[in-house]
Design an enzyme around this catalytic site. Structure first.
Site, PDB file in Angstrom:
ATOM      1  N   GLU A  18       0.834  -1.211   0.000  1.00  0.00           N
ATOM      2  CA  GLU A  18       0.000   0.000   0.000  1.00  0.00           C
ATOM      3  C   GLU A  18       0.860   1.249   0.000  1.00  0.00           C
ATOM      4  OE1 GLU A  18      -2.572   1.753  -0.019  1.00  0.00           O
ATOM      5  OE2 GLU A  18      -4.384   0.654   0.496  1.00  0.00           O
ATOM      6  N   ASP A 207      -9.862   2.683  -3.421  1.00  0.00           N
ATOM      7  CA  ASP A 207      -8.847   2.533  -2.383  1.00  0.00           C
ATOM      8  C   ASP A 207      -7.954   3.768  -2.442  1.00  0.00           C
ATOM      9  OD1 ASP A 207      -6.849   1.508  -0.581  1.00  0.00           O
ATOM     10  OD2 ASP A 207      -7.498  -0.504  -1.059  1.00  0.00           O
TER      11      ASP A 207
END
Length: 301
Positions: A18, A207
């Site tokens: 991420e 996201d």
């Protein structure tokens, strides 16, 4: 609409990679693997004319790490566990100092930090979520020289954060809503107003995200196997196909900020999908034809 396809990079897959960010000063990419508490650093290479990443550092924290950002001092800032930590790597052992921690509700719901980004004035915005994704259990905070301030409450999964080129708009995703919202952003005070929907996804959930120099918003689609780009007016501009269902975030990297780096995850993939997606959890790259905005370091001095 432009159609592109991302190619996998050399680093080994992670569980939940991420938060990629290009450190302009050091000319390196930072990203995290959330559940394993890992902060990675890599150089961007161009072997065979294809962009790739060469990892040269991996730092493991003692807690999950949702995001990492460079600091003006040369240190790193990590949103980890339920705190914001300042990491000093110029010591024999990396030193982690807690800068701030929100006061969390005493409701027994375990939470952690998730996505974070630095605004054009050098403040950190960081959000939280419940491990079990309890609705409304998260929040969005601002950290600056005056401490920690709550900007939004009743958030479920605080995610993508990015500013328009002039800094007056903040794009933000609370993932389960299925949309990206936009706020008016006051650069002088770091306050939000005038929240409204910007783009609604027809599959998957938004996201992480990034904004390019033309004001286009590039959104990683968890469960969609793609990054979608929208014009500043909210109309579709490009689709980047990624051979991994769980696309987590993206950022422009490289000396010219013209390489889109995309992170993905194996976390949450059923066994049959994991077999069908051997590159899930890897980082991917493509050249979409635009350029990103330089990252701003956190103003820690």
């Amino acid at each position: 609409m432009q159609h592109l396809r991302a190619q996998p990079c050399s680093p080994l897959p992670g569980r939940l990679t991420e938060g990629p960010v290009w450190d302009t000063r050091r000319q390196e990419l930072l990203w995290v693997d959330i559940p394993d508490g890992l902060v990675h650093r890599a150089a961007l290479t161009h072997g065979d004319a294809k962009p790739d990443l060469a990892v040269f550092s991996a730092l493991r924290l003692d807690r999950p790490v949702g995001a990492v950002q460079p600091c003006a001092s040369g240190a790193l800032l990590a949103a980890a566990g339920t705190s914001v930590l300042r990491l000093r790597e110029d010591r024999p052992v990396t030193e982690a100092v807690e800068l701030a921690a929100p006061v969390l509700p005493e409701d027994g719901v375990p939470r952690r930090m998730n996505d974070a980004a630095v605004d054009p004035a050098g403040r950190l915005l960081a959000g939280t979520m419940a491990y079990d994704e309890s609705p409304g259990a998260g929040a969005l905070y601002r950290l600056d020289g005056d401490g920690l301030t709550t900007l939004l409450e009743s958030v479920t999964i605080s995610n993508g954060l990015g500013w328009s080129p002039d800094g007056t708009l903040l794009y933000y995703a609370d993932s389960p809503t299925g949309r990206v919202d936009v706020f008016a952003y006051d650069i002088a005070t770091g306050t939000l107003s005038d929240r409204r929907p910007f783009a609604v996804l027809d599959r998957g959930v938004p996201d992480g995200l990034t904004v390019d120099a033309e004001g286009r918003v590039w959104v990683a689609v968890w469960g969609g196997g793609e990054v979608l780009a929208f014009t500043p007016e909210g109309t579709p501009h490009a689709r980047v196909a990624v051979p991994a269902s769980h696309v987590t975030s993206c950022a422009f990297a490289g000396p010219d900020l013209d390489v889109l780096v995309i992170t993905t995850a194996t976390e949450g993939l059923p066994a049959d999908r994991r077999l069908a997606e051997p590159d899930a959890g890897r980082l991917f790259v493509c050249r979409p034809g635009g350029r990103g905005l330089p990252s701003v370091p956190y103003a820690d001095h």
